[in-house]
Scaffold this active site. Structure first.
Site, PDB file in Angstrom:
ATOM      1  N   GLU A  78      72.686  -0.337  35.566  1.00  0.00           N
ATOM      2  CA  GLU A  78      72.838  -0.957  34.950  1.00  0.00           C
ATOM      3  C   GLU A  78      73.711  -2.599  34.847  1.00  0.00           C
ATOM      4  OE1 GLU A  78      71.665   1.203  31.855  1.00  0.00           O
ATOM      5  OE2 GLU A  78      69.469   1.232  31.896  1.00  0.00           O
TER       6      GLU A  78
ATOM      7  N   HIS B 227      76.252  -0.214  26.460  1.00  0.00           N
ATOM      8  CA  HIS B 227      74.797  -0.533  26.414  1.00  0.00           C
ATOM      9  C   HIS B 227      74.244   1.602  25.924  1.00  0.00           C
ATOM     10  CE1 HIS B 227      70.807   0.328  27.758  1.00  0.00           C
ATOM     11  NE2 HIS B 227      71.324   1.100  28.363  1.00  0.00           N
TER      12      HIS B 227
ATOM     13  N   HIS C  82      71.554   4.344  23.970  1.00  0.00           N
ATOM     14  CA  HIS C  82      69.787   4.478  23.368  1.00  0.00           C
ATOM     15  C   HIS C  82      70.011   4.938  22.359  1.00  0.00           C
ATOM     16  CE1 HIS C  82      68.660   4.902  28.535  1.00  0.00           C
ATOM     17  NE2 HIS C  82      69.524   3.948  27.972  1.00  0.00           N
TER      18      HIS C  82
ATOM     19  N   HIS D 137      63.083   0.430  25.743  1.00  0.00           N
ATOM     20  CA  HIS D 137      64.913   1.243  26.496  1.00  0.00           C
ATOM     21  C   HIS D 137      65.745   1.720  25.987  1.00  0.00           C
ATOM     22  CE1 HIS D 137      68.118  -0.380  29.898  1.00  0.00           C
ATOM     23  NE2 HIS D 137      67.767   0.656  29.693  1.00  0.00           N
TER      24      HIS D 137
HETATM   25 ZN   LIG Z   1      69.424   2.311  29.412  1.00  0.00          ZN
END
Ligand SMILES: [Zn+2]
Length: 208
Positions: free
Chosen positions: A75, A94, A96, A157
């Site tokens: 990513e 980043h 989740h 996501h």
């Molecule tokens: Zn991710």
């Protein structure tokens, strides 16, 4: 700050994200800007709870690996976009986060007129339309949102937060998930009271 010290900070940050339940397994990725054209980023496929400083990868803003034995996160493009469109951005997280990601699954932004910490730390957190992870399409979708918001949800996501430094980006991620939990609980109670523009204005004034 030297790259070695930044690497240690990233390792601690990943551990905290994992302990707080904001990532699981190899989820999530973190980066810190080291200079005008270089950043340090987490590698792909490594469990974040077991990450060590030597696992980190140094890349250029163009995405080329400069140092490190591993491959950068899949990513990486999301991080590069954030640094390119936000000169004020010194770090990107980043993750989740489960409840915030549930909002992203539902296609609902986190409102910027309900909770003071959201108003002061990030404003409304919009939902970036879905695109396949690890492809330039996700970066293309996220870029216009990252330009205007230091925190965004990625549909179906997760979430991305930016900060002047790593602590600021991580605190935004923690606060985003905390706010999502409160908003979900408020919704089960059946009512969400929004602050008035005057009340929001008053929050932004320096306190006594
Ligand atoms: Zn991710």
């Amino acid at each position: 700050m030297r790259a070695r010290d930044v690497a240690k900070q990233i390792v601690v940050c990943c551990r905290r994200l994992w302990e707080a339940g904001l990532i699981a397994g190899a989820d999530g990725n973190v980066s810190v800007r080291l200079g005008e054209d270089r950043l340090l980023v987490t590698p792909r496929g490594v469990l974040k709870a077991e990450l060590g400083p030597a696992d980190l990868v140094e890349v250029s803003l163009g995405g080329k690996r400069r140092k490190g034995l591993r491959e950068a996160t899949t990513e990486l493009d999301l991080h590069l976009r954030a640094y390119r469109v936000r000169p004020d951005c010194g770090a990107v997280v980043h993750a989740h986060p489960p409840v915030a990601t549930a909002f992203a699954v539902a296609g609902e932004p986190i409102p910027g007129d309900v909770l003071p910490e959201v108003i002061l730390l990030m404003g409304e957190v919009p939902v970036v339309p879905y695109a396949t992870t690890g492809t330039p399409a996700l970066g293309d979708a996220a870029e216009p949102f990252l330009t205007r918001h230091p925190a965004v949800l990625l549909a179906n996501h997760g979430a991305v937060t930016c900060g002047a430094d790593l602590a600021a980006a991580r605190i935004r991620m923690e606060s985003l998930e905390h706010a999502a939990r409160i908003l979900l609980a408020a919704r089960t109670l059946g009512r969400m009271t929004r602050l008035t523009p005057e009340q929001i204005q008053a929050l932004r004034r320096p306190s006594y």
